[in-house]
Design a protein around this motif. Structure first.
Motif, PDB file in Angstrom:
ATOM      1  N   GLY A  64      -9.397  -5.872  -9.641  1.00 48.93           N
ATOM      2  CA  GLY A  64      -8.119  -6.040 -10.312  1.00 48.93           C
ATOM      3  C   GLY A  64      -7.430  -4.747 -10.666  1.00 48.93           C
ATOM      4  N   ASP A  65      -8.144  -3.622 -10.548  1.00 46.43           N
ATOM      5  CA  ASP A  65      -7.522  -2.330 -10.839  1.00 46.43           C
ATOM      6  C   ASP A  65      -6.415  -2.023  -9.841  1.00 46.43           C
TER       7      ASP A  65
ATOM      8  N   PHE B 204      -2.546  -0.217  -4.083  1.00 42.43           N
ATOM      9  CA  PHE B 204      -3.225  -1.477  -3.766  1.00 42.43           C
ATOM     10  C   PHE B 204      -4.059  -1.911  -4.965  1.00 42.43           C
ATOM     11  N   GLU B 205      -4.495  -3.162  -4.910  1.00 42.61           N
ATOM     12  CA  GLU B 205      -5.313  -3.727  -5.974  1.00 42.61           C
ATOM     13  C   GLU B 205      -6.737  -3.893  -5.469  1.00 42.61           C
TER      14      GLU B 205
ATOM     15  N   PRO C 252      -0.828  -8.104  -2.264  1.00 44.82           N
ATOM     16  CA  PRO C 252       0.051  -7.178  -1.545  1.00 44.82           C
ATOM     17  C   PRO C 252      -0.264  -5.722  -1.867  1.00 44.82           C
ATOM     18  N   ALA C 253       0.061  -4.861  -0.922  1.00 48.66           N
ATOM     19  CA  ALA C 253      -0.030  -3.412  -1.112  1.00 48.66           C
ATOM     20  C   ALA C 253       1.335  -2.820  -0.800  1.00 48.66           C
ATOM     21  N   TYR C 254       1.589  -1.634  -1.299  1.00 48.98           N
ATOM     22  CA  TYR C 254       2.897  -1.008  -1.137  1.00 48.98           C
ATOM     23  C   TYR C 254       2.711   0.452  -0.729  1.00 48.98           C
ATOM     24  N   SER C 255       3.693   0.969   0.011  1.00 51.32           N
ATOM     25  CA  SER C 255       3.575   2.353   0.462  1.00 51.32           C
ATOM     26  C   SER C 255       4.930   3.043   0.453  1.00 51.32           C
ATOM     27  N   PHE C 256       4.877   4.352   0.370  1.00 47.28           N
ATOM     28  CA  PHE C 256       6.071   5.190   0.452  1.00 47.28           C
ATOM     29  C   PHE C 256       5.698   6.463   1.197  1.00 47.28           C
ATOM     30  N   PHE C 257       6.544   6.872   2.162  1.00 46.30           N
ATOM     31  CA  PHE C 257       6.314   8.108   2.915  1.00 46.30           C
ATOM     32  C   PHE C 257       7.626   8.856   3.085  1.00 46.30           C
ATOM     33  N   GLU C 258       7.509  10.177   3.115  1.00 47.98           N
ATOM     34  CA  GLU C 258       8.689  11.011   3.331  1.00 47.98           C
ATOM     35  C   GLU C 258       8.274  12.317   3.990  1.00 47.98           C
ATOM     36  N   THR C 259       9.056  12.734   4.970  1.00 45.05           N
ATOM     37  CA  THR C 259       8.836  14.024   5.629  1.00 45.05           C
ATOM     38  C   THR C 259      10.070  14.889   5.444  1.00 45.05           C
TER      39      THR C 259
ATOM     40  N   GLY D  33      -2.088  -7.006   1.880  1.00 41.59           N
ATOM     41  CA  GLY D  33      -2.680  -5.770   1.400  1.00 41.59           C
ATOM     42  C   GLY D  33      -3.981  -5.437   2.105  1.00 41.59           C
ATOM     43  N   ILE D  34      -4.775  -4.595   1.464  1.00 42.10           N
ATOM     44  CA  ILE D  34      -6.047  -4.176   2.040  1.00 42.10           C
ATOM     45  C   ILE D  34      -7.174  -4.438   1.058  1.00 42.10           C
TER      46      ILE D  34
END
Length: 336
Positions: A313-314, A332-333, A175-182, A5-6
């Motif tokens: 932690g948020d 992300f957290e 971990p971080a998660y992402s979603f993208f759509e065009t 993650g970041i």
């Protein structure tokens, strides 16, 4: 493969000093404060008084670096996001690296409309996770969007303001998660022309024929099919939230804070209703700044961090949508 993650270690923002209220528009438009506020949620916006885009980005970047408490030379990569750079070339990231006095880093520009910062965060995450020599990334989103506004069109010019936001990120432990759509089929719903093709050897009729593919808009002013873009946004925002939550294996109600693109208050209210979430989960400042394109989210993040609302932690979700049509979300957290 789940990437690391970041860790957000610094933020900064720059808002031009010139404030334009809704009432200011009544001097030359058939409009009112009530008309604008009830339809958009906007009461005022900051507008460039001549500050170029790179300058606003520079000031936001300087404040983010100061907030991070690092030496600028620790930055390995600079990502610049903007639909309103001052120059076709060199890249705005190059200008910022030079003005910040950073040596040995590399820069890249991305143009993903109002979702630019979200793309930038995800790109930074992927470089941090896969490149051993990239440990600190500066993301700068600067927009002079009002230079594309047609101030004879009351339906669009009242929506926008100018701003810049920046963030310094490093590799995170969680971990971080992402979603993208065009949805490229919606490209004709919102656009602005640049300098058209032309040279001494061009056939004017041929140039005109290609121009007919995107025929609307006066000069360089933006064209927007407001009703269709509105419909898209009210669908796309909740969908992005649900899709990225599904990747993380959590429900939307488990998110602590959503930082959305500030396009229209009614869009955000509709998205919250469709998700079954209270508006308190959404961080909103559109009433003060209007729509500042890709700068919206980092400006909001800067305010949240400054006020202490980003707690360790948020779970924080960044969600953007805009011309393209493009949607993006990163979850992300908060780490210390």
């Amino acid at each position: 493969m789940q990437l690391a993650g970041i860790k957000l270690i610094g933020t900064g923002r720059y808002l031009p000093q010139r404030t334009v209220s809704n009432e200011d528009f009544t001097r030359f438009l058939d409009t009112s404060d009530e008309w604008i506020t009830t339809r958009t949620g906007i009461r005022q916006r900051q507008i460039s008084n001549g500050e170029p885009t790179w300058y606003m980005g520079l000031k936001a970047a300087e404040r983010a670096i100061e907030d991070a408490g690092i030496d600028p030379q620790e930055i390995d990569m600079l990502i610049s996001t903007s639909v309103t750079p001052d120059y076709a070339f060199p890249a705005q990231s190059n200008l910022l690296l030079e003005r910040l006095g950073i040596r040995g880093a590399f820069g890249i520009d991305i143009q993903c409309a109002c979702t630019g910062f979200v793309f930038g965060v995800d790109m930074a995450r992927r470089y941090l996770a896969t490149q051993e020599d990239v440990n600190t990334v500066l993301i700068v989103s600067a927009e002079n969007i009002t230079k594309f506004a047609d101030y004879a069109d009351r339906s669009t010019c009242v929506l926008f303001g100018d701003a810049a936001g920046a963030a310094v990120v490093q590799r995170g432990e969680n971990p971080a998660y992402s979603f993208f759509e065009t949805q490229g089929e919606g490209a004709e719903l919102m656009y602005a022309h640049l300098v058209p093709p032309g040279n001494p050897f061009s056939d004017p009729e041929q140039v005109e024929r290609y121009a007919e593919l995107f025929p609307k808009g006066e000069g360089h002013y933006m064209y927007m099919n407001g009703s269709e873009v509105y419909k898209y946004a009210t669908r796309a925002l909740p969908d992005a939230v649900e899709r990225v939550c599904a990747k993380a294996g959590i429900a939307p109600e488990e998110i602590d804070l959503i930082v959305p693109h500030q396009a229209n208050l009614r869009i955000l209210q509709t998205a919250a209703k469709n998700l079954g979430l209270p508006m308190e989960k959404f961080s909103i400042n559109i009433d003060r700044y209007g729509n500042t394109s890709s700068a919206c989210i980092p400006v909001t993040l800067s305010e949240l961090r400054e006020s202490g609302r980003l707690r360790e932690g948020d779970r924080v979700l960044l969600a953007g949508f805009g011309a393209g049509l493009i949607t993006g979300a990163v979850l992300f957290e908060v780490e210390r």
